[in-house]
Design an enzyme around this catalytic site. Sequence first.
Site, PDB file in Angstrom:
ATOM      1  N   GLU A  61       0.878  -1.159   0.000  1.00  0.00           N
ATOM      2  CA  GLU A  61       0.000   0.000   0.000  1.00  0.00           C
ATOM      3  C   GLU A  61       0.922   1.217   0.000  1.00  0.00           C
ATOM      4  O   GLU A  61       1.810   1.304   0.847  1.00  0.00           O
ATOM      5  CB  GLU A  61      -0.841  -0.034   1.277  1.00  0.00           C
ATOM      6  CG  GLU A  61      -2.010   0.875   1.231  1.00  0.00           C
ATOM      7  CD  GLU A  61      -2.850   0.822   2.504  1.00  0.00           C
ATOM      8  OE1 GLU A  61      -2.732  -0.152   3.278  1.00  0.00           O
ATOM      9  OE2 GLU A  61      -3.603   1.783   2.709  1.00  0.00           O
ATOM     10  N   ARG A 296       5.110 -13.188   9.518  1.00  0.00           N
ATOM     11  CA  ARG A 296       5.779 -11.932   9.197  1.00  0.00           C
ATOM     12  C   ARG A 296       7.119 -11.866   9.937  1.00  0.00           C
ATOM     13  O   ARG A 296       7.335 -12.570  10.910  1.00  0.00           O
ATOM     14  CB  ARG A 296       4.903 -10.740   9.519  1.00  0.00           C
ATOM     15  CG  ARG A 296       4.652 -10.490  10.987  1.00  0.00           C
ATOM     16  CD  ARG A 296       3.546  -9.472  11.216  1.00  0.00           C
ATOM     17  NE  ARG A 296       3.907  -8.148  10.774  1.00  0.00           N
ATOM     18  CZ  ARG A 296       3.262  -7.467   9.822  1.00  0.00           C
ATOM     19  NH1 ARG A 296       2.219  -7.977   9.223  1.00  0.00           N
ATOM     20  NH2 ARG A 296       3.636  -6.264   9.486  1.00  0.00           N
ATOM     21  N   LYS A 306       4.508   0.546   9.872  1.00  0.00           N
ATOM     22  CA  LYS A 306       4.701   1.747   9.057  1.00  0.00           C
ATOM     23  C   LYS A 306       4.226   2.996   9.789  1.00  0.00           C
ATOM     24  O   LYS A 306       4.842   4.052   9.707  1.00  0.00           O
ATOM     25  CB  LYS A 306       3.903   1.617   7.743  1.00  0.00           C
ATOM     26  CG  LYS A 306       4.720   1.046   6.609  1.00  0.00           C
ATOM     27  CD  LYS A 306       3.984   1.184   5.292  1.00  0.00           C
ATOM     28  CE  LYS A 306       3.146  -0.029   5.003  1.00  0.00           C
ATOM     29  NZ  LYS A 306       2.457  -0.018   3.731  1.00  0.00           N
TER      30      LYS A 306
END
Length: 602
Positions: A61, A296, A306
């Site tokens: 994104e 992850r 982020k």
Amino acid sequence: MNAPADKEALKPSNFLRQVIERDLEQQTYAHRQWGGSPGDAAHHQHGEPDPARIRTRFPPEPNGYLHVGHAKSICLNFGLARDYGGVCHLRFDDTNPEKEDTEYVNSIIDSVRWLGYDWAQPGNDQPYQASDYFDFMYRAAEYLIEAGLAYVDEQTPEQMRANRGDFAKPGVDSPFRSRSIDENLQRFREMRDGKLPDGAAVLRAKINMASPNINMRDPAIYRIRRATHHNTGDKWCIYPMYTYAHPIEDALENITHSICTLEFEDQRPFYDWLLDRLAEGGLINKPHPRQYEFARLNLTYVITSKRKLKQLVDEGHVSGWDDPRMPTIVGLRRRGYTPESLQLFAERIGVTKSDSWIDYSTLEGCLREDLDAKAPRAMAVLDPLKLVITNWDELMGEGTLDDCSAPVHPHHPELGRRAFKFGKELWIEKTDYEEVPPKGYNRLYPGNKVRLKYGHVIECVDAIKNEAGEVQQVRATLVPDTKSGTPGSDAIKVKGVITWVAAADAVPAEVRLYDRLFAVPQPDTGDKDFLEELNPDSLKTVTAYVEPSLAQAQAQADEKFQFERHGYFVADSKDHGSHQTGGEGKPVFNRVAGMKDSWATK
Ligand code: ATP
Ligand code: MG
């Protein structure tokens, strides 16, 4: 598109490789068509047999800079495509108009390329963008309505939340669930046409409000949001939800293996439900993509959210997204990490199905392994103390400088040698002198002999101190006929070898000694605010003396060196080099990593 190379076959297997190998063997995706670009069923049916044996994707994104966790995902997806004769798509998952920006788009493109990957295919070198599929997503939503599989819900968000139930309690049907197809279609078009205010209604898939999986309790698939999108401008005031958009993006792009992190595991039933329905309706082809989840990356002393990385930048805790302490790809690059070291890291940590923490030392180990083999060597004195050779004038003649040299790389004689001077005055490390040596100390103390690496053997006489008792200067005598590389030079045995630079040709440099950004191994996991866990000593700047070859370091090329005994250093891409263009600035070097591991969690 490469056929699998032989050396790839040696890579350790993992569950994703097993899935892909099974699919290739069973020809699961062997009969797909590819229309040359993303598209619906008809578009691909008119195409060629898909030249890619598998298709994977990396779908960031564009709402921030990529970090080391993304690097794992990039290496994984691009690596699998490369190893199995496939193609990996770079796709901007830009379905959320609010937080996205072209600054991020550009930095993501740069980072993926820098890591060594390419998404270009014949006739198409642009990354894909999910927002290009909004028309199809809208059409698919109308199809679901017409098939009785979606409805416009006008409950308030509170009612919707309450009626969803929880793990223990089944959900309750919305009063709008039984609307007619015509009414739903009309109302959805009114949503699209801006007749309803933001938040007044959502389109929901009609599945099962009693499902034990809450994600299957009629998930919202479209919402009303008046926001200008960086690609589609003001064309839309309704936007698809991520869980609806993502499977469709995969299907339109002919993705075979859609690899995501574990938190999406509970979304997989909806992923399959949606694509099964769209395939039944003839909107997309079969077999549709499948989702696979992996753990992850969690790296000790690092955060990878982020949003929180953005907070560190916005609040000035670091100097920017590319601060060398940041785990962003631009930060790692400026710190001195190489693409090869990050690829090696991704390979070494592998993929698993359960969450764990990877020790930061694993990442540093990969860097050392890569740089040890290729970084030119240099001498640098980081904490300088003056050494004076008292018999220099008598032995060598006043003002004489002696030429010395050393290999650029000990294992690559073809790289040649670097030249520097030896003279009466030299710089050595402060820690290389002790008036009273601790046990086992082999460096300079009165009466002891050491070799100045690539130079001569000297014998320590004494030191001059200031009034506070601090050592200001060490004095020593040169032992004749001991110059490195000359016959008989090793007749005198010494236990200690130290690094140095000559005062006459050393170059002053700013050296930034970076340490971990967070003081605790698992930041942001306890009750404390993550900002309180920042390491207050994550940057120490020193003025060092470096050998003259380093004045030529090319910062534009991210040139890296091993400073002998000290570790790996890179010319800082932003601040180094003003001296090269005639400015006043010193060379600036960042420490990438020390020679040895100092990170392992104790
Ligand atoms: P954040 O939640 O911090 O915004 P994200 O996961 O939402 O991060 P995306 O831009 O959506 O960021 O991620 C793009 C891809 O990178 C996704 O496929 C995601 O699974 C993967 N990814 C993100 N973070 C990690 C991580 N720490 N380890 C491995 N893969 C990751
Ligand atoms: Mg995300």
